[in-house]
Design a protein around this motif. Structure first.
Motif, short mmCIF file in Angstrom:
data_model
loop_
_atom_site.label_atom_id
_atom_site.label_comp_id
_atom_site.label_asym_id
_atom_site.label_seq_id
_atom_site.Cartn_x
_atom_site.Cartn_y
_atom_site.Cartn_z
N GLU A 160 0.82 -1.21 0.00
CA GLU A 160 0.00 0.00 0.00
C GLU A 160 0.85 1.26 0.00
O GLU A 160 0.33 2.36 0.19
CB GLU A 160 -0.93 0.00 1.22
CG GLU A 160 -1.96 -1.12 1.21
CD GLU A 160 -2.82 -1.11 2.46
OE1 GLU A 160 -2.71 -0.14 3.25
OE2 GLU A 160 -3.59 -2.07 2.66
N ARG A 161 2.15 1.11 -0.26
CA ARG A 161 3.04 2.26 -0.15
C ARG A 161 3.57 2.73 -1.49
O ARG A 161 4.65 3.33 -1.58
CB ARG A 161 4.19 1.95 0.82
CG ARG A 161 3.69 1.55 2.20
CD ARG A 161 4.56 1.99 3.33
NE ARG A 161 5.95 1.57 3.25
CZ ARG A 161 6.48 0.60 3.97
NH1 ARG A 161 5.73 -0.10 4.80
NH2 ARG A 161 7.75 0.32 3.88
N GLY A 162 2.80 2.46 -2.55
CA GLY A 162 3.09 3.04 -3.86
C GLY A 162 4.50 2.79 -4.36
O GLY A 162 4.97 1.65 -4.41
N ASP A 163 5.19 3.87 -4.71
CA ASP A 163 6.51 3.77 -5.32
C ASP A 163 7.62 3.43 -4.33
O ASP A 163 8.79 3.39 -4.71
CB ASP A 163 6.86 5.08 -6.05
CG ASP A 163 6.11 5.21 -7.37
OD1 ASP A 163 5.64 4.17 -7.88
OD2 ASP A 163 6.00 6.33 -7.89
N ASP A 164 7.27 3.21 -3.06
CA ASP A 164 8.29 2.77 -2.09
C ASP A 164 8.98 1.50 -2.57
O ASP A 164 10.17 1.30 -2.33
CB ASP A 164 7.66 2.51 -0.73
CG ASP A 164 7.45 3.80 0.06
OD1 ASP A 164 7.59 4.88 -0.55
OD2 ASP A 164 7.16 3.73 1.26
N VAL A 165 8.22 0.62 -3.26
CA VAL A 165 8.79 -0.63 -3.75
C VAL A 165 9.95 -0.34 -4.70
O VAL A 165 11.04 -0.93 -4.59
CB VAL A 165 7.73 -1.49 -4.46
CG1 VAL A 165 8.38 -2.71 -5.11
CG2 VAL A 165 6.66 -1.93 -3.48
N ARG A 166 9.75 0.59 -5.62
CA ARG A 166 10.81 0.93 -6.59
C ARG A 166 12.03 1.53 -5.89
O ARG A 166 13.17 1.21 -6.22
CB ARG A 166 10.27 1.91 -7.62
CG ARG A 166 9.12 1.35 -8.47
CD ARG A 166 8.58 2.40 -9.42
NE ARG A 166 7.44 1.91 -10.17
CZ ARG A 166 7.51 1.28 -11.33
NH1 ARG A 166 8.71 1.07 -11.88
NH2 ARG A 166 6.43 0.86 -11.95
N VAL A 167 11.79 2.40 -4.92
CA VAL A 167 12.89 3.03 -4.19
C VAL A 167 13.70 1.97 -3.42
O VAL A 167 14.93 1.98 -3.43
CB VAL A 167 12.36 4.10 -3.22
CG1 VAL A 167 13.50 4.67 -2.37
CG2 VAL A 167 11.67 5.21 -3.99
N LYS B 229 10.00 -4.95 -17.05
CA LYS B 229 8.97 -5.96 -16.81
C LYS B 229 9.15 -6.60 -15.44
O LYS B 229 8.17 -6.85 -14.73
CB LYS B 229 9.01 -7.03 -17.90
CG LYS B 229 8.48 -6.58 -19.25
CD LYS B 229 8.46 -7.72 -20.24
CE LYS B 229 7.88 -7.28 -21.57
NZ LYS B 229 7.85 -8.40 -22.55
N ALA B 230 10.40 -6.85 -15.04
CA ALA B 230 10.67 -7.46 -13.74
C ALA B 230 10.27 -6.50 -12.62
O ALA B 230 9.67 -6.92 -11.61
CB ALA B 230 12.14 -7.82 -13.61
N ILE B 231 10.57 -5.23 -12.80
CA ILE B 231 10.19 -4.24 -11.80
C ILE B 231 8.67 -4.17 -11.66
O ILE B 231 8.14 -4.07 -10.55
CB ILE B 231 10.76 -2.85 -12.17
CG1 ILE B 231 12.28 -2.85 -12.00
CG2 ILE B 231 10.13 -1.76 -11.30
CD1 ILE B 231 12.94 -1.55 -12.37
N GLN B 232 7.97 -4.26 -12.79
CA GLN B 232 6.51 -4.21 -12.73
C GLN B 232 5.94 -5.41 -11.99
O GLN B 232 4.99 -5.28 -11.22
CB GLN B 232 5.94 -4.15 -14.15
CG GLN B 232 4.44 -3.85 -14.19
CD GLN B 232 4.12 -2.53 -13.52
OE1 GLN B 232 4.66 -1.49 -13.87
NE2 GLN B 232 3.22 -2.57 -12.54
#
Length: 268
Positions: free
Chosen positions: A138-145, A168-171
């Motif tokens: 539920e923390r949005g772009d925190d995953v990418r960071v 694609k892997a990041i998604q």
């Protein structure tokens, strides 16, 4: 991490920060660990030993998994919070303490209060300032960071050349539910860095549970073609884009699979 940020970002950052995992210490030992004990207090107490509350004097004590404490221990914790004093095990002399208390739990304490498993007075004494930490999903772009952070960390530790995830892997990682939250993400990135022989990490490199557990739209308002496309894409990823193996797993022949792939590409 939040407890440490509260401590080291405050005026008492030079004082001790003492984390205590209440769930990892048997209740029979928790009192002596928290408050210390005097020589002769019990069998094996051959010397006087300070507890975590004394160690944290002037700083912060972090009581993790506080829901795992017994009602008897909760009464003693309430006294510390209200009176700012406690007894060492085996002593009748009160000791004063000046510390900040941060507590954490992964369960709803109010539900435990209603069941008689957690003291209501302690609940309200602790709940002066509450910080709700939403799950990673539920923390949005925190995953990418966090992906970027842990990837750089473990690449440096392993001494490997710079690595990256394909879009694609990041998604796929962003679509995953992350029941284990940040620790699960950290462990995955660490494992992928160790196991990868290439500088690029793609969908087939991810565990199957990640490739098939994306948080996709599941409503009945989707077209059959959309559902079929996603299913075939998952099957291809699981079989590392091998047409023959994918066709076998789907129960269709290679020509039918190729026709469907061609159709999907033309429609995108």
């Amino acid at each position: 991490l939040v407890a440490r940020a509260l401590h080291y970002g405050g005026h008492a950052s030079a004082a001790p920060f003492v984390p205590v995992n209440c769930g990892g210490i048997p209740d029979s030992l928790l009192e002596s660990e928290l408050f210390g004990y005097v020589k002769g207090a019990f069998t094996g107490a051959t010397e006087t030993r300070a507890g975590f509350f004394q160690t944290a004097e002037g700083g912060t004590i972090f009581l993790d998994e506080i829901s795992n404490t017994s009602l008897a221990m909760q009464a003693k914790l309430l006294r510390v919070l209200q009176e700012k004093e406690f007894y060492m095990v085996g002593s009748k002399k009160t000791l004063k303490v000046n510390i900040r208390v941060v507590a954490a739990t992964n369960v709803d304490l109010m539900q435990l209060v209603k069941k008689g498993l957690f003291r209501e007075d302690l609940y309200y004494r602790l709940n002066i300032i509450s910080i709700d930490l939403p799950p990673l999903r539920e923390r949005g772009d925190d995953v990418r960071v966090l992906i970027d952070f842990f990837l750089a960390k473990y690449v440096q530790e392993s001494g490997k050349a710079p690595m990256k995830f394909t879009p694609k892997a990041i998604q796929v990682l962003c679509d995953y539910d992350w029941p284990g939250n940040v620790r699960e993400l950290q462990n995955l990135i660490h494992r992928l860095v160790i196991m990868s022989d290439d500088n690029s990490i793609d969908v087939p490199d991810l565990p199957e549970s990640f490739r098939f557990s994306g948080r996709r739209k599941r409503g009945l308002d989707r077209k059959l073609e959309e559902v079929e496309r996603e299913y075939i894409q998952d099957a291809l990823a699981a079989n590392k884009n091998n047409i023959s193996k994918t066709a076998i797993s789907l129960g269709i022949d290679r020509k039918t699979l190729r026709d469907k792939i061609k159709k999907f590409r033309q429609s995108t």
